[in-house]
Design an enzyme around this catalytic site. Structure first.
Site, PDB file in Angstrom:
ATOM      1  N   ILE A 146      -8.601   3.012  -0.531  1.00  0.00           N
ATOM      2  CA  ILE A 146      -7.750   3.837  -0.013  1.00  0.00           C
ATOM      3  C   ILE A 146      -7.643   5.241  -0.556  1.00  0.00           C
ATOM      4  O   ILE A 146      -6.977   5.985  -0.275  1.00  0.00           O
ATOM      5  CB  ILE A 146      -6.313   3.072  -0.196  1.00  0.00           C
ATOM      6  CG1 ILE A 146      -6.162   2.945  -1.812  1.00  0.00           C
ATOM      7  CG2 ILE A 146      -6.216   1.426   0.383  1.00  0.00           C
ATOM      8  CD1 ILE A 146      -4.712   2.305  -2.151  1.00  0.00           C
TER       9      ILE A 146
ATOM     10  N   PHE B  65     -11.472   9.451 -11.947  1.00  0.00           N
ATOM     11  CA  PHE B  65     -12.120   8.221 -12.682  1.00  0.00           C
ATOM     12  C   PHE B  65     -12.969   7.426 -11.578  1.00  0.00           C
ATOM     13  O   PHE B  65     -14.022   6.733 -12.071  1.00  0.00           O
ATOM     14  CB  PHE B  65     -11.362   7.656 -13.771  1.00  0.00           C
ATOM     15  CG  PHE B  65     -10.630   8.329 -14.699  1.00  0.00           C
ATOM     16  CD1 PHE B  65     -11.412   9.005 -15.873  1.00  0.00           C
ATOM     17  CD2 PHE B  65      -9.548   8.854 -14.576  1.00  0.00           C
ATOM     18  CE1 PHE B  65     -10.993   9.649 -16.622  1.00  0.00           C
ATOM     19  CE2 PHE B  65      -8.818   9.655 -15.468  1.00  0.00           C
ATOM     20  CZ  PHE B  65      -9.828  10.061 -16.631  1.00  0.00           C
ATOM     21  N   GLY B  66     -12.581   7.079 -10.530  1.00  0.00           N
ATOM     22  CA  GLY B  66     -13.407   6.249  -9.749  1.00  0.00           C
ATOM     23  C   GLY B  66     -12.621   5.995  -8.488  1.00  0.00           C
ATOM     24  O   GLY B  66     -11.444   6.545  -8.221  1.00  0.00           O
TER      25      GLY B  66
ATOM     26  N   ASP C 219       3.426  17.958 -13.919  1.00  0.00           N
ATOM     27  CA  ASP C 219       2.546  17.821 -12.700  1.00  0.00           C
ATOM     28  C   ASP C 219       3.565  17.365 -11.427  1.00  0.00           C
ATOM     29  O   ASP C 219       2.916  16.575 -10.518  1.00  0.00           O
ATOM     30  CB  ASP C 219       1.286  17.317 -12.559  1.00  0.00           C
ATOM     31  CG  ASP C 219       0.426  17.657 -11.351  1.00  0.00           C
ATOM     32  OD1 ASP C 219       0.747  18.727 -10.671  1.00  0.00           O
ATOM     33  OD2 ASP C 219      -0.780  17.040 -11.507  1.00  0.00           O
TER      34      ASP C 219
END
Length: 920
Positions: free
Chosen positions: A563, A568-569, A682
């Site tokens: 999705i 990182f992946g 953030d």
């Protein structure tokens, strides 16, 4: 030299900054109807370069500097191009050329000054062997200094151990990336062919497929090198070579595994990467007891063997013999054993059904996973496996050694002979001192200080057979000076430790609140139920993961669909089914192959942070996978994804009351975080997730994250990256991140929500945003935003951070507005000329846009281009005549979209004369 003058352009020599230049120039501003052309010679195209760049250096005179006598004067000229498969010489036909761009200067040259402009344009979709460039002047005073034509390439590179060749960047509006295949470097392999994409700007992005070093090789920079002697790597992976495990042989470089030493084995179920083990020694202290037991029954018990061979799968078997008239035979099946006679894991067994007046002999054997390999053992005498130093001082050496476990099994009564001598023995005859020992350790006393001794040991079995001696090894006693220094050093080290401990206690006793942190002096904020603990304060970050997160076995997780992708992946949607629990939908963040240990720690740090939070408006951590090769973070699944994209996809579908409910949830989550003394840094709509009930939850607690999709989205300082559009001015200028800076970011989130995912500050650059904020500019009210909500935004954006509301105040105010829906009916003033950014370029007809599609794209409504075209609205003049009903008739149904298009048209027209027409 490559330009051909076609009409009225002349070659002139100019001086600029002390240097002489030859230029092509034209300046017929006193004549009517100018149409002057300058064409290049034939430019051959690289077969792969479908897009070329044209860099122009030029000057343009200010029309005002000519006075009132000029009949025509322009301050722009045009760039054209024409493709051809052959050089046509000086033949020139204007109809063969197509316009590329209108060139306008950034700085106009006035009297007594000269400003050199540099502009770069691109020509794309080139397909023939070559092309021409041409410059058309229609009444300007312009001089061209240079024309540079070039194309861009992605340079040859090595990424993830894959080699990619130099590639010409090419493409157009519909193809912005070029896929390039690579090959693995030597001694590397990949399950799928590595690929990467070359952008139009000559940059490599989005590598797909990763090469990994073959067994016996490890990654070293951009290549694979052999494992060093004593190291191995068993599979193709990104891991490093590992030291050979215990009881294995150290082979040559490039080993994919380490074979067992003589006398040591791996069971069939042992991994090839694991250590080797030996046979266990015999069990100890076997006893038989019949007291207080019925006739014909006894209890056998024993102690585990001293040497297990390095294994924990020890089992026991009991053998029985019945002796009669000097003859012993197996006891047979009559005898009963409880719990069993074979495969015992306990050290006791009950034996029954024994006959009276017979002698029974019981033997207990210890077995392990390598005992089945016993038949392959040779029967040669045993040798010493290794010798090591246990302790030493100036006059003694304490040594011990290992014996092959085969010796212990076959001949438990082993004794040893140890011989030692001084290394510096200068006599012709080598003199050894020999000690006979019953144990595999010794303390040799009465030695000379600071002297090296050579020692060897030989083992003897009970039948007198001996194995070979061990290799002669060297050990050295301590000198008196070293011993004294060691004692003195230990005392000094102890004093340093005591001083450090006292200083730390003293520093911890001081109050930590400074005057710049007055924002946090609210008593409610100083009494949280618990306080956030930064996982990076742990010496070993893995301990923080174990403390704050639940470990999940990978077999309980089912991945279903990708999705998204993070730094990182990949991120998957999946199912979590734990023991005794119902299936739940989860999001699964994965760590891509080839990660470093630091990347793994940064990846798992987000779980260490998230695991400390328990609040309905904070994304819930289900657990982590850390004890297996592929690390994962498992969180609850939020069906509607990121808030900014969700709002853009449902623009105009929600009321102000519903949007305010979303903001209330976000504020409640941030109130909880601020009470735990956690600063998010953030906070943005892209980091808020939404579920099916429109409940919003704060997410993204990673400390090493990509902050925005485009490079311009962050402002880099010596301390890291900052999302400029969402960050408070004190955090940008001084990196002062507090709960007050999070409040500023929450104000931006409020604006994003009320504007249905609009980008804050539109297409302004980061520099323009910072300059505008410092000059007291604040985002205008979004369309249909309640006045009370916009006033709260402005309070969040106060320059003095101590005057901004706290999250507790924000939650209270939002609750008050939600309890009084009538308070949302007063709408803040909306100025479409500010709230909808219009481009600065102008079309040839004088309208702000050259086409209807360009106008719709500027207001993010380009999905309606076909609607306008089918309705016959193909010019901006027709657009300016449209009313609200006309917009509805062409198929614009959503209220938010209808208002956006109507207000944009209002911004293009005279506002005062058309306000009544566009009342929606």
């Amino acid at each position: 030299s490559c330009l051909i003058e076609l009409r009225s352009w002349e070659v002139h020599q100019r001086t600029l900054n002390g240097s002489q230049f030859y230029t092509y120039q034209v300046c017929n501003v006193e004549e009517r109807e100018q149409d002057n052309w300058l064409r290049t010679t034939f430019i051959q195209r690289h077969p792969s370069a479908s897009r070329v760049f044209v860099e122009l250096k030029f000057i343009v005179r200010d029309c005002n500097s000519f006075g009132e006598g000029t009949l025509t004067c322009k301050e722009t000229f045009n760039l054209f191009t024409s493709e051809s498969d052959a050089d046509v010489g000086t033949t020139f036909r204007k109809g063969q050329f197509r316009k590329v761009a209108t060139i306008a200067p950034d700085e106009i040259t006035k009297r007594n000054e000269m400003h050199l402009n540099t502009e770069t344009r691109y020509v794309e979709n080139l397909s023939r062997k070559g092309f021409y460039l041409a410059f058309q002047d229609i009444g300007a005073c312009v001089a061209i200094f240079s024309v540079r034509v070039f194309y861009k390439t992605c340079p040859a590179t090595v990424k993830s151990l894959a080699v990619f060749p130099e590639t010409v960047a090419r493409g157009g509006e519909k193809q912005v990336l070029r896929e390039v295949s690579g090959t693995c470097v030597e001694n590397a392999e990949s399950e799928e062919q590595p690929r990467i994409y070359c952008t139009l700007d000559g940059e490599w992005v989005v590598p797909v497929g990763q090469c990994q070093c073959k067994p016996g090789f490890e990654e070293a920079e951009d290549s694979c090198r052999e494992c060093q002697p004593g190291f191995f790597k068993a599979d193709a992976s990104s891991s490093k070579c590992e030291p050979c495990p215990d009881n294995t042989q150290r082979l040559n470089p490039g080993a994919s595994f380490c074979p067992c030493m003589a006398g040591f084995y791996r069971a069939h179920t042992d991994p090839i990467t694991g250590p080797c083990s030996g046979l266990p020694s015999a069990p100890k202290d076997l006893e038989a007891t019949s007291n207080h037991l019925p006739a014909g029954k006894l209890l056998l018990s024993w102690n585990p063997p001293e040497y297990t061979g390095g294994r924990d799968d020890i089992t026991y078997s009991v053998l029985c013999q019945r002796c009669e008239s000097f003859e012993c035979k197996p006891c047979g099946e009559k005898i009963r054993y409880d719990p069993a006679s074979m495969g015992l894991t306990v050290t006791r067994v009950s034996v029954s059904e024994l006959d009276a007046h017979f002698n029974y002999t019981f033997t207990v054997e210890a077995h392990s996973g390598v005992s089945v390999l016993f038949s392959t053992f040779d029967k040669n005498p045993q040798t010493i496996a290794s010798m090591r130093l246990v302790e030493r001082d100036s006059t003694s050496l304490s040594l011990s050694w290992d014996v092959s476990p085969r010796q212990l099994v076959q001949s438990p009564s082993v004794h040893y002979e140890l011989a030692y001598r001084k290394k510096d023995n200068k006599l012709d005859v080598t003199t050894y001192v020999v000690l006979k020992l019953e144990r595999s350790s010794v303390k040799i006393s009465d030695l000379a200080p600071g002297t090296a001794y050579l020692v060897k040991v030989q083992a003897f079995s009970s039948d007198g057979s001996s194995g070979g001696s061990s290799v002669e090894e060297q050990f050295e006693t301590l000198s008196d000076v070293i011993l004294t220094s060691a004692v003195g050093g230990a005392i000094m080290l102890l004093l340093v430790i005591v001083i450090l401990v006292l200083c730390r206690r003293r520093s911890n006793s001081h109050a930590r609140q400074g005057p710049e942190d007055a924002y946090f002096s609210n008593p409610e904020q100083l009494k949280p139920l618990k306080t956030y603990v930064d996982p990076h304060t742990y010496e070993d970050p893995n301990i923080a993961v174990l403390k704050f997160a639940t470990e999940i076995h990978p077999s309980h997780i089912t991945k279903q669909k990708v999705i998204g992708a993070g730094e990182f992946g990949e991120v998957y949607r999946g199912i979590l089914k734990g023991p005794g629990r119902k299936e739940v939908a989860v999001a699964i963040k994965t760590l891509k192959p080839g990660y470093t240990e630091k990347q793994r720690q940064d990846f798992l740090s987000e779980a260490s942070i998230m695991g400390q939070f328990t609040h309905q408006n904070i994304i819930r951590l289900e657990g982590v996978v850390t004890k297996f090769k592929h690390a994962m973070i498992v969180t609850e699944y939020m069906e509607n994804g990121a808030l900014d994209r969700y709002l853009r996809d449902h623009d105009g579908e929600f009321t102000s009351y519903q949007l305010l409910g979303m903001l209330r949830g976000i504020a409640a989550g941030m109130k909880y975080l601020s009470e735990m003394s956690y600063v998010h840094r953030d906070l943005a709509a892209r980091n808020i997730l939404v579920n099916t009930t429109l409940e919003c939850k704060v997410s993204d607690f990673g400390l090493s994250r990509v902050l925005e999709d485009e490079p311009e989205g962050t402002y880099t300082t010596s301390g890291g990256k900052i999302p400029i559009r969402w960050t408070a001015p004190e955090a940008i200028a001084y990196r002062k991140f507090t709960s007050a800076s999070d409040v500023w970011s929450f104000g931006i989130v409020m604006w994003e929500v009320m504007a249905f995912g609009e980008r804050p500050y539109w297409d302004m650059s980061n520099h323009e945003v910072m300059k505008a904020i410092n000059e007291a500019f604040r985002l205008p009210a979004p369309m249909d935003c309640p006045s009370a909500v916009y006033q709260l935004m402005l309070q969040c954006w106060l320059q003095d951070r101590s005057k901004r509301p706290r999250f507790g105040d924000i939650v209270s105010l939002l609750d008050k507005l939600l309890r009084s829906p009538d308070s949302l009916k007063t709408i803040a003033d909306f100025d479409p000329r500010v709230s909808i950014r219009l481009p600065s370029t102008s079309g040839s007809d004088g309208s702000p846009f050259r086409s209807v599609s360009e106008w719709l794209e500027s207001i993010k409504m380009n999905q309606y281009v076909e609607n306008f075209t089918l309705a016959g609205v193909i010019s901006m003049d027709q657009v300016l005549q449209m009313k609200t009903e006309d917009i509805r008739k062409i198929g614009v149904r959503l209220p938010g979209h209808l208002k956006r298009i109507a207000y944009s048209i209002l911004g293009l027209k005279d506002q005062t004369s058309t306000l009544s027409v566009f009342a929606v």
